[in-house]
Design a protein around this motif. Structure first.
Motif, mmCIF file in Angstrom:
data_model
loop_
_atom_site.group_PDB
_atom_site.id
_atom_site.type_symbol
_atom_site.label_atom_id
_atom_site.label_comp_id
_atom_site.label_asym_id
_atom_site.label_seq_id
_atom_site.Cartn_x
_atom_site.Cartn_y
_atom_site.Cartn_z
ATOM 1 N N ALA A 23 0.840 -1.203 0.000
ATOM 2 C CA ALA A 23 0.000 0.000 0.000
ATOM 3 C C ALA A 23 0.874 1.252 0.000
ATOM 4 C CB ALA A 23 -0.930 -0.007 1.210
ATOM 5 N N ARG A 24 2.009 1.187 0.671
ATOM 6 C CA ARG A 24 2.890 2.358 0.714
ATOM 7 C C ARG A 24 3.515 2.617 -0.654
ATOM 8 N NH1 ARG A 24 5.873 1.242 5.111
ATOM 9 N NH2 ARG A 24 7.434 0.157 3.859
ATOM 10 N N VAL A 25 3.963 1.557 -1.303
ATOM 11 C CA VAL A 25 4.535 1.731 -2.648
ATOM 12 C C VAL A 25 3.492 2.354 -3.575
ATOM 13 C CG1 VAL A 25 5.485 0.547 -4.664
ATOM 14 C CG2 VAL A 25 6.172 -0.156 -2.362
ATOM 15 N N ALA A 26 2.258 1.918 -3.432
ATOM 16 C CA ALA A 26 1.189 2.443 -4.286
ATOM 17 C C ALA A 26 1.005 3.940 -4.082
ATOM 18 C CB ALA A 26 -0.110 1.700 -3.996
ATOM 19 N N LEU A 27 1.030 4.365 -2.828
ATOM 20 C CA LEU A 27 0.900 5.800 -2.559
ATOM 21 C C LEU A 27 2.123 6.553 -3.072
ATOM 22 C CD1 LEU A 27 -0.534 8.219 -1.243
ATOM 23 C CD2 LEU A 27 0.520 7.574 0.941
ATOM 24 N N ARG A 28 3.287 5.954 -2.862
ATOM 25 C CA ARG A 28 4.523 6.601 -3.340
ATOM 26 C C ARG A 28 4.487 6.803 -4.860
ATOM 27 N NH1 ARG A 28 4.800 7.994 1.139
ATOM 28 N NH2 ARG A 28 6.200 7.206 2.748
ATOM 29 N N THR A 29 3.860 5.887 -5.553
ATOM 30 C CA THR A 29 3.760 6.003 -7.018
ATOM 31 C C THR A 29 3.099 7.333 -7.390
ATOM 32 O OG1 THR A 29 3.539 3.608 -7.142
ATOM 33 C CG2 THR A 29 2.871 4.854 -9.088
ATOM 34 N N GLN A 30 2.038 7.653 -6.695
ATOM 35 C CA GLN A 30 1.350 8.921 -6.970
ATOM 36 C C GLN A 30 2.248 10.104 -6.627
ATOM 37 O OE1 GLN A 30 -2.703 9.652 -6.031
ATOM 38 N NE2 GLN A 30 -3.106 7.543 -5.421
ATOM 39 N N GLN A 31 2.956 9.981 -5.522
ATOM 40 C CA GLN A 31 3.797 11.096 -5.091
ATOM 41 C C GLN A 31 4.932 11.335 -6.092
ATOM 42 O OE1 GLN A 31 4.344 9.382 -1.218
ATOM 43 N NE2 GLN A 31 2.758 10.652 -0.273
ATOM 44 N N ILE A 32 5.434 10.250 -6.660
ATOM 45 C CA ILE A 32 6.507 10.399 -7.662
ATOM 46 C C ILE A 32 5.953 11.106 -8.912
ATOM 47 C CG2 ILE A 32 8.006 9.117 -9.249
ATOM 48 C CD1 ILE A 32 8.328 7.058 -6.896
ATOM 49 N N ILE A 33 4.751 10.684 -9.325
ATOM 50 C CA ILE A 33 4.151 11.346 -10.491
ATOM 51 C C ILE A 33 3.957 12.836 -10.197
ATOM 52 C CG2 ILE A 33 2.054 11.522 -11.905
ATOM 53 C CD1 ILE A 33 1.792 8.459 -11.626
ATOM 54 N N ALA A 34 3.471 13.131 -9.005
ATOM 55 C CA ALA A 34 3.171 14.522 -8.661
ATOM 56 C C ALA A 34 4.444 15.362 -8.551
ATOM 57 C CB ALA A 34 2.386 14.574 -7.349
ATOM 58 N N HIS A 35 5.420 14.854 -7.823
ATOM 59 C CA HIS A 35 6.547 15.712 -7.457
ATOM 60 C C HIS A 35 7.766 15.567 -8.360
ATOM 61 C CE1 HIS A 35 4.561 17.015 -3.756
ATOM 62 N NE2 HIS A 35 4.160 15.756 -3.632
ATOM 63 N N GLU A 36 7.908 14.423 -9.024
ATOM 64 C CA GLU A 36 9.145 14.212 -9.766
ATOM 65 C C GLU A 36 8.993 14.257 -11.281
ATOM 66 O OE1 GLU A 36 11.298 10.768 -8.413
ATOM 67 O OE2 GLU A 36 10.920 11.189 -6.294
ATOM 68 N N SER A 37 7.829 13.844 -11.788
ATOM 69 C CA SER A 37 7.738 13.657 -13.245
ATOM 70 C C SER A 37 7.551 14.959 -14.021
ATOM 71 C CB SER A 37 6.574 12.721 -13.575
ATOM 72 O OG SER A 37 5.343 13.423 -13.438
ATOM 73 N N GLY A 38 7.025 15.964 -13.366
ATOM 74 C CA GLY A 38 6.796 17.233 -14.050
ATOM 75 C C GLY A 38 5.503 17.281 -14.855
ATOM 76 N N VAL A 39 4.753 16.163 -14.912
ATOM 77 C CA VAL A 39 3.550 16.171 -15.759
ATOM 78 C C VAL A 39 2.450 17.069 -15.193
ATOM 79 C CG1 VAL A 39 3.937 13.880 -16.758
ATOM 80 C CG2 VAL A 39 2.539 14.105 -14.694
ATOM 81 N N ALA A 40 2.567 17.421 -13.913
ATOM 82 C CA ALA A 40 1.497 18.199 -13.300
ATOM 83 C C ALA A 40 1.712 19.701 -13.465
ATOM 84 C CB ALA A 40 1.387 17.850 -11.811
ATOM 85 N N ASN A 41 2.756 20.071 -14.184
ATOM 86 C CA ASN A 41 3.098 21.489 -14.248
ATOM 87 C C ASN A 41 2.354 22.277 -15.306
ATOM 88 O OD1 ASN A 41 4.812 20.940 -12.192
ATOM 89 N ND2 ASN A 41 6.661 20.855 -13.464
ATOM 90 N N THR A 42 1.757 21.564 -16.252
ATOM 91 C CA THR A 42 0.943 22.269 -17.234
ATOM 92 C C THR A 42 -0.385 21.528 -17.358
ATOM 93 O OG1 THR A 42 0.879 23.224 -19.454
ATOM 94 C CG2 THR A 42 1.829 21.013 -19.260
ATOM 95 N N ILE A 43 -1.394 22.239 -17.822
ATOM 96 C CA ILE A 43 -2.729 21.658 -17.840
ATOM 97 C C ILE A 43 -2.964 20.901 -19.141
ATOM 98 C CG2 ILE A 43 -5.194 22.225 -17.772
ATOM 99 C CD1 ILE A 43 -4.300 24.786 -16.181
ATOM 100 N N ASP A 44 -3.548 19.725 -19.015
ATOM 101 C CA ASP A 44 -3.918 18.906 -20.176
ATOM 102 C C ASP A 44 -2.776 18.862 -21.192
ATOM 103 O OD1 ASP A 44 -5.547 17.365 -21.885
ATOM 104 O OD2 ASP A 44 -6.362 19.151 -22.871
ATOM 105 N N PRO A 45 -1.657 18.306 -20.778
ATOM 106 C CA PRO A 45 -0.457 18.372 -21.631
ATOM 107 C C PRO A 45 -0.632 17.722 -23.002
ATOM 108 C CG PRO A 45 -0.127 16.873 -19.777
ATOM 109 C CD PRO A 45 -1.375 17.616 -19.507
ATOM 110 N N LEU A 46 -1.595 16.841 -23.150
ATOM 111 C CA LEU A 46 -1.766 16.186 -24.445
ATOM 112 C C LEU A 46 -2.839 16.845 -25.311
ATOM 113 C CD1 LEU A 46 -1.257 12.466 -23.458
ATOM 114 C CD2 LEU A 46 0.210 13.868 -24.909
ATOM 115 N N GLY A 47 -3.430 17.914 -24.797
ATOM 116 C CA GLY A 47 -4.413 18.635 -25.590
ATOM 117 C C GLY A 47 -3.775 19.086 -26.892
#
Lengths: 555, 136, 313
Positions: free
Chosen positions: A377-401
């Motif tokens: 369960a912890r790894v699963a939560l960490r997965t989200q945190q990595i996407i949020a904080h490390e991947s950069g995908v959350a920095n712009t809106i609808d990046p695939l628009g």
């Protein structure tokens, strides 16, 4: 270059560069398709979107048609809510887990209930044998709910409860617990799933037939509109429809068919569209086909907005915003080489984020084997945190628009979902189609096709039908202490001794009268809960008035 | 009037969980393999399953369960099948059953467990080669 | 192992096994049926048919519960089609009968039609005899209303319920299926839905036009099987019909006609069986070839076949 010029140019490319290549190195397959069998072209160009109108079809975040997102800043303002569905065995144990998860940075609670609680049986009912505390927490009375939320600030967390046929009773308990702690009801925020229609279609924890069930749903909506303005009264769920084997298109279409039925029922019950529509929320699945899933979320947002405006005449922009929770696909997890599930879940979670979800649950790698262990369960939560904080995908809106492929898929999914909705209309609406087994048949057909594709290896599942390893290393899984059943039974026996029997009887009688009539059932249920009636007793009264549903078998 | 014998299979979901995708896919695969499949649906107690198996005179019982309640339910089912003399009936299970439970589950009379990722072809083959042959 | 005796002694497994043997056309089954025949003829046999989706199984389940409440033991035979492509069948009627599955006064059997309609009615009729001899007071035989098969079963039943639902189109479904004539009782199920009154009215009009004076006038009962409404009335209607059959002497007539038909059918089968055993493959091949060449029509070929058989060729 004009679109026509581009078409010509594409044909030229096909006749020369491409042909030269494919004549020497043929492509992997003759035909490529998404997981939902939508054909996928070799390459997408502006000419694949001949009628795209940016303003009309995409617009800006926070504005109609909401294709790009429902908030103006999306994850630049605040990340999605990381909400892990959890609940184990006893209320005490679950309470410990919740406090642990909040400490770990989780931002909302998501309560899983065991099956007897979901189907309205007390823990000492014969049908509850072996089920108590297994897939979630066992709740029999208000006292269990008080333990479950002990030392958790109900006015500061948002609580999502995966509960459907017994949603009224569980919400009543939450309300009663808050009242005892003098928390004003308007400060409570959270969600009850309360989506009974998909229980008939896909998930199976129904009790009553559709019509009285719809009444319980609308009673809850009406009660909340008056007393719990910050409560999401329903989470209309495509998740389980997808888990039952539907395609992405069916997931969107059938979820909206159900949503339309709820809206119509609420309107019929006298509610006004803009009074309750902003509190409707949705729950989708994030499956394997990456781009198709992203397109699905975008198409769903656009389609829902249109349905609300065009069909129901909603005026409030919030009524037209599709707010949804996402869970990664449980059915995609494999028992073979379970660590691979971490990767699957990460890709699915990424699709949900790129698709603009409001909250997200990531599955644990061991769920095809057992209930999740704490580590998984912890790894699963960490997965989200990595996407949020490390991947950069959350920095712009609808990046695939604007991506030709994604826009084209978005259009395709919307169009196909609309066709299904028209079909449901032709069959006399959602309830009629449900009764006739239309949804069951469509889903079973897709599930069977999927299974056949896997078995013919037309569809590769890593570790299952390809790339198998001989030996399975055991991984550590969670076991529920089987004595929990006895412990709950003992608690129940003590409660039945201790409480005021006269008050219990009176409250249940009152509930029977209300259920037989047409008054809102919520206040009577709250009265029962506060009188320490058990969940099973409350549901037995309702069963005797409403009858019980039996599943549809479609071959 | 020759060879009308068909393998009869009961597919049931013991316990309370409503996830019937697997049960239905398997039911259909067995049907497509020429068997007669009695589907008795969700929320079956061991008593209901055994009584149904008797009345329908099935050769095979297929149980599907994902909720984790398998041990007490299979144990009761094993007792009842022995009591009722259904020893010849082939009992198989599918769903989520942890490895460490397998010895106990076999002890209870479950001959095979098909977990997530099993192929329906394997299930059909297993049933064809293990269903009892001794009647009609 | 004497199945017949065990079933007469009340052994459920023996009853179940005998039905299996009947379905399989197993050797020795005739002997067992011979043994139980003297013990048949006791039960009230009720056929229940209607279009898919009419709620037949739910209705059967509710009716069975009502009959149990009246102290009757109940046998249920639910027939579903065999897939013509795979020979398999998915039988799901028990889903709606779950609460009956542990009642020792109820015996439920799902049967697949397994090919020809003639075969269907024969195996079903024999299975009915098994449950009759087993001691079921009422036997409910549920089939999907699709035409000839139902008419065959109705002949073997004392009373036939045709289930209708409102709003399934402009026309009464039974007319489409051609099974209107076999109804002794109509159940207009899902009667809480819009259009129930209209369906009842249409049925009444049709019956008024089509019922011979003096004959049984089919009863129409409105039911909502899911909530048990109208089920007691339905059971009453069945009792009334059975009383009528007895009092009017029609029961006697029907039984005689049925028995005769059974005799003729059995004789046909005996005869064909013998014919098959005696015939030379060469004769068969020759006649088939003549038909293929269109020198001989089927009827003449058959006559030729019988002639050869008589002469002991």
């Amino acid at each position: 270059m004009s679109l026509r010029g581009l078409e010509e140019e594409k044909r030229r490319w096909e006749g020369t560069t491409l042909k030269e290549s494919t004549s020497r190195f043929p492509e992997r397959k003759g035909e490529f398709r998404t997981a939902s069998a939508i054909p996928v072209e070799r390459v997408y160009c502006p000419s694949d979107l001949p009628s795209l109108d940016y303003e009309r079809d995409l617009g800006f975040p926070g504005e109609s048609p909401f294709t790009r997102g429902i908030q103006p800043t999306m994850y630049r303002g605040r990340f999605w809510t990381m909400r892990q569905y959890a609940g184990f065995a006893s209320a005490e144990e679950s309470n410990r887990r919740y406090r642990y998860l909040l400490q770990q940075g989780q931002s909302g609670l998501s309560v899983a209930f065991d099956l007897p609680t979901q189907i309205g049986y007390d823990s000492d009912h014969p049908l509850a044998t072996g089920e108590v505390g297994k897939v979630g927490v066992a709740i029999d009375s208000l006292e269990d709910i008080e333990v479950l939320f002990a030392d958790i600030p109900l006015d500061a967390v948002s609580t999502s409860m995966t509960i459907n046929s017994t949603a009224s009773t569980l919400l009543a308990m939450y309300v009663a617990a808050a009242r005892k702690r003098s928390i004003p009801l308007h400060r409570l925020s959270g969600t009850v799933q309360n989506d009974i229609l998909k229980e008939y279609v896909a998930r199976g924890t129904y009790i009553f037939p559709p019509e009285p069930s719809m009444r319980l749903v609308t009673d809850l909506m009406a009660y909340c509109a008056e007393h719990l303005p910050n409560w999401n009264t329903i989470s209309i769920s495509g998740y389980h429809i997808r888990e039952a084997g539907s395609t992405a298109v069916q997931e969107v279409a059938f979820t909206f068919a159900n949503a339309i039925a709820y809206v119509e029922a609420a309107l019929e019950a006298g509610l006004k569209i803009d009074d309750f529509a902003p509190r409707l929320s949705f729950f989708f699945n994030a499956h394997n086909d990456f781009f198709e899933e992203i397109a699905k979320f975008r198409a769903a947002r656009r389609l829902w907005g249109k349905i609300m405006r065009e069909r129901f005449g909603a005026r409030d922009a919030r009524s037209c915003m599709l707010r949804f929770h996402t869970q990664t696909a449980g059915c995609s997890l494999t028992a073979q080489q379970p660590e691979n599930n971490i990767v699957r879940t990460a890709l699915q979670a990424l699709a949900a984020v790129m698709g603009g979800t409001q909250s997200l649950h990531t599955n644990s790698m061991d769920e095809a084997l057992a209930l999740p262990s704490e580590k998984a369960a912890r790894v699963a939560l960490r997965t989200q945190q990595i996407i949020a904080h490390e991947s950069g995908v959350a920095n712009t809106i609808d990046p695939l628009g604007g991506a030709y492929f994604v826009e084209s898929l978005t259009d395709e999914i919307e169009a196909r979902a609309r066709e299904y909705l028209d079909e449901v209309e032709k069959r006399g609406g959602t309830l009629r189609a449900l009764e006739a087994g239309f949804f069951h048949r469509e889903i079973q057909e897709s599930a069977y096709r999927y299974q056949k594709e896997v078995e013919s290896r037309e569809r590769v599942i890593v570790g299952v039908n390809s790339f198998q390893t001989e030996q399975m290393e055991p991984i550590e899984t969670l076991r529920v202490d089987p004595s929990i059943g006895q412990a709950q039974a003992a608690k129940l026996a003590a409660l039945r001794q201790r409480r005021n029997a006269g008050r219990v009887k009176e409250a249940l009688e009152r509930l029977r009268d209300v259920a037989t009539g047409s008054e809102n059932t919520m206040p009577a249920i709250i009265e029962c809960v506060e009188s320490l009636c058990t969940l099973g007793e409350i549901c037995d009264v309702l069963r005797s008035v409403f009858g019980e549903y039996k599943e549809v078998m479609i071959v | 009037m020759k060879e009308r014998r068909k393998i009869r299979v009961l597919i049931a979901k013991p316990g309370l969980d409503g996830h019937d995708r697997g049960a239905k896919v398997v039911a259909r695969a067995l049907r497509d393999a020429g068997m007669e499949v009695i589907y008795s649906g969700l929320r079956q107690t061991p008593e209901m399953i055994v009584e149904t198996a008797i009345q329908e005179d099935v050769d095979v019982i297929g149980l599907s369960i994902l909720s984790g309640a398998h041990l007490p339910l299979f144990s009761r089912l094993g007792e009842l099948t022995r009591e009722q003399g259904l020893d010849r009936v082939l009992i198989v299970a599918g769903g989520i059953i942890p490895d460490e439970d397998m010895p106990a589950v076999r002890e209870m009379g479950i001959r095979a467990v098909f977990g997530p990722g099993s192929s329906t072809t394997d299930i059909v083959d297993f049933v064809l080669s293990n269903a009892p042959q001794d009647k009609g | 192992m004497d199945l017949a005796q065990r079933l007469l002694d009340g052994d459920r497994r023996a009853a179940a096994r005998l039905i299996t043997l009947i379905e399989n056309g197993a050797d020795g089954v005739e002997l067992e049926l011979k043994q139980i025949y003297p013990h048949t003829g006791q039960a009230h046999i009720v056929g229940i048919t209607g279009p898919p989706g009419a709620g037949k199984s739910t209705l059967v389940s509710a009716l069975a519960r009502e009959l149990r409440g009246r102290g009757k033991t109940v046998g249920i035979i639910a027939v579903d089609p065999t897939s013509p492509f795979t020979g398999g069948a998915l039988l799901g009627d028990r889903i709606r009968m779950q609460e009956l599955s542990t009642d020792s006064g109820v015996f439920i059997r799902s049967m697949a039609s397994r090919g020809a309609l003639g075969g269907l009615s024969r195996a079903t009729a024999d299975a009915v005899k098994v449950l009759d001899a087993f001691g079921c007071n009422v036997i409910l035989v549920e089939t999907v209303g699709a035409g000839q098969g139902e008419v065959d079963i109705a002949r073997a039943a004392h009373s036939t319920i045709v289930v209708e639902v409102p709003g399934m189109g402009d026309e009464i479904q039974a007319i489409k299926a051609g099974i209107l004539e076999i109804a002794d009782v109509f159940a207009v199920n899902k009667a809480d839905k819009a259009g129930a009154e209209r369906t009842v009215m249409e049925l009444e009009m049709m019956l008024q036009m089509n019922t011979r004076p003096g004959a049984w006038f089919p009863l129409i009962v409105k039911t909502v099987a899911t909530s048990n409404k109208g089920i007691a009335e339905l059971a009453d209607a069945l009792e009334k019909h059975l009383r009528y059959l007895r009092d009017s002497g029609e029961l006697e007539q029907r039984l005689r006609a049925n028995t005769l038909r059974e005799l003729v059918d059995a004789a046909k089968e005996e005869f064909i069986g013998e014919l098959w055993a005696e015939l030379s493959q060469r004769d068969l091949a020759t006649l088939t070839q003549s038909m293929l060449d269109h020198h001989l029509d089927p009827r003449s070929a058959a006559k030729e076949l019988v002639r050869k058989f008589r002469n002991g060729s």
